[in-house]
Design a protein around this motif. Sequence first.
Motif, mmCIF file in Angstrom:
data_model
loop_
_atom_site.group_PDB
_atom_site.id
_atom_site.type_symbol
_atom_site.label_atom_id
_atom_site.label_comp_id
_atom_site.label_asym_id
_atom_site.label_seq_id
_atom_site.Cartn_x
_atom_site.Cartn_y
_atom_site.Cartn_z
ATOM 1 N N ALA A 9 0.902 -1.831 0.163
ATOM 2 C CA ALA A 9 -0.091 -0.134 0.282
ATOM 3 C C ALA A 9 0.846 1.089 0.022
ATOM 4 N N ILE A 10 2.162 0.614 1.089
ATOM 5 C CA ILE A 10 2.852 2.365 0.996
ATOM 6 C C ILE A 10 3.575 2.661 -0.333
ATOM 7 N N VAL A 11 3.803 1.374 -1.051
ATOM 8 C CA VAL A 11 4.460 1.596 -2.381
ATOM 9 C C VAL A 11 3.590 2.573 -3.596
ATOM 10 N N ALA A 12 2.180 1.506 -3.422
ATOM 11 C CA ALA A 12 1.335 2.026 -4.545
ATOM 12 C C ALA A 12 0.997 3.621 -3.879
ATOM 13 N N ALA A 13 0.375 3.974 -3.035
ATOM 14 C CA ALA A 13 -0.052 5.538 -2.483
ATOM 15 C C ALA A 13 1.249 6.212 -3.162
ATOM 16 N N ALA A 14 2.167 5.915 -2.925
ATOM 17 C CA ALA A 14 3.813 6.311 -3.209
ATOM 18 C C ALA A 14 4.200 6.934 -4.631
ATOM 19 N N SER A 15 4.198 5.840 -4.976
ATOM 20 C CA SER A 15 3.612 6.130 -6.612
ATOM 21 C C SER A 15 3.149 6.877 -7.503
ATOM 22 N N ALA A 16 1.468 6.457 -6.839
ATOM 23 C CA ALA A 16 0.045 7.735 -7.485
ATOM 24 C C ALA A 16 0.651 8.917 -7.410
ATOM 25 N N GLY A 17 1.179 8.803 -5.731
ATOM 26 C CA GLY A 17 1.104 10.432 -5.451
ATOM 27 C C GLY A 17 2.365 11.222 -5.984
ATOM 28 N N THR A 18 3.173 10.466 -6.518
ATOM 29 C CA THR A 18 4.775 10.916 -7.211
ATOM 30 C C THR A 18 4.274 11.305 -8.445
ATOM 31 N N GLY A 19 3.800 10.549 -9.184
ATOM 32 C CA GLY A 19 3.094 10.574 -10.758
ATOM 33 C C GLY A 19 1.944 11.792 -10.627
ATOM 34 N N ALA A 20 1.232 11.695 -9.479
ATOM 35 C CA ALA A 20 0.563 12.823 -9.789
ATOM 36 C C ALA A 20 0.762 14.332 -9.461
ATOM 37 N N ALA A 24 1.285 17.080 -12.034
ATOM 38 C CA ALA A 24 1.354 19.418 -11.705
ATOM 39 C C ALA A 24 2.169 19.701 -12.461
ATOM 40 N N MET A 25 3.890 19.797 -12.171
ATOM 41 C CA MET A 25 4.477 20.260 -11.873
ATOM 42 C C MET A 25 4.643 20.558 -13.370
ATOM 43 N N GLY A 26 3.881 20.454 -14.181
ATOM 44 C CA GLY A 26 4.354 20.049 -15.715
ATOM 45 C C GLY A 26 4.852 21.635 -16.349
ATOM 46 N N ASP A 27 3.210 22.756 -15.744
ATOM 47 C CA ASP A 27 4.085 24.036 -15.851
ATOM 48 C C ASP A 27 4.950 25.093 -14.612
ATOM 49 N N ASN A 28 5.415 24.178 -13.596
ATOM 50 C CA ASN A 28 6.125 24.705 -12.572
ATOM 51 C C ASN A 28 5.197 25.295 -11.676
ATOM 52 N N VAL A 29 4.171 24.612 -11.645
ATOM 53 C CA VAL A 29 3.466 25.844 -10.860
ATOM 54 C C VAL A 29 2.035 24.824 -10.440
ATOM 55 N N VAL A 30 1.887 24.669 -8.964
ATOM 56 C CA VAL A 30 1.175 23.568 -8.252
ATOM 57 C C VAL A 30 0.065 24.101 -7.993
ATOM 58 N N THR A 31 -1.259 24.516 -8.277
ATOM 59 C CA THR A 31 -2.505 25.277 -7.685
ATOM 60 C C THR A 31 -3.026 23.900 -6.975
ATOM 61 N N PRO A 32 -4.245 24.465 -5.847
ATOM 62 C CA PRO A 32 -4.538 24.072 -5.372
ATOM 63 C C PRO A 32 -5.950 23.308 -5.853
ATOM 64 N N GLU A 34 -5.072 21.336 -8.151
ATOM 65 C CA GLU A 34 -4.096 19.829 -8.516
ATOM 66 C C GLU A 34 -3.935 19.315 -7.103
ATOM 67 N N TRP A 35 -3.622 19.839 -6.380
ATOM 68 C CA TRP A 35 -3.703 19.485 -4.926
ATOM 69 C C TRP A 35 -4.006 18.722 -4.376
ATOM 70 N N VAL A 36 -5.829 19.033 -5.051
ATOM 71 C CA VAL A 36 -6.664 17.904 -4.304
ATOM 72 C C VAL A 36 -6.345 16.967 -5.651
ATOM 73 N N VAL A 37 -6.678 16.838 -6.623
ATOM 74 C CA VAL A 37 -5.378 15.579 -7.386
ATOM 75 C C VAL A 37 -5.018 14.473 -6.618
ATOM 76 N N VAL A 38 -3.281 15.541 -6.016
ATOM 77 C CA VAL A 38 -3.157 14.781 -5.866
ATOM 78 C C VAL A 38 -3.325 13.463 -4.508
ATOM 79 N N GLY A 39 -4.048 14.217 -3.756
ATOM 80 C CA GLY A 39 -4.148 13.829 -2.401
ATOM 81 C C GLY A 39 -5.349 12.843 -2.971
ATOM 82 N N LEU A 40 -6.165 12.662 -3.651
ATOM 83 C CA LEU A 40 -7.108 11.933 -4.046
ATOM 84 C C LEU A 40 -6.215 10.461 -4.746
#
Length: 92
Positions: A9-20, A24-32, A34-40
Amino acid sequence: MKIGSYSKAIVAAASAGTGALLTAMGDNVVTPGEWVVVGLAVLAALGITAAVPNAERSDPRPAAASTITVGGVTQGRRDDPPNTPDWPTHMR
């Protein structure tokens, strides 16, 4: 309670969060938003991993046959050298 039981579960959550987060950092800015998407993504990975049970141990595989049949022709395994006299002895 061991960390090993939660490692999947830890590896799955870390890889999903890192990928998201990297997406989100594609434009060098993480909006609120996008943080919700990372958390989800992290929560979804944890939930899916927790819902899917580990597979039971399967029986060991039988040993490979020494011959195979391809198109009705029986041959030796690929790693077996051909048994013909024109091959050098060190390659048989």
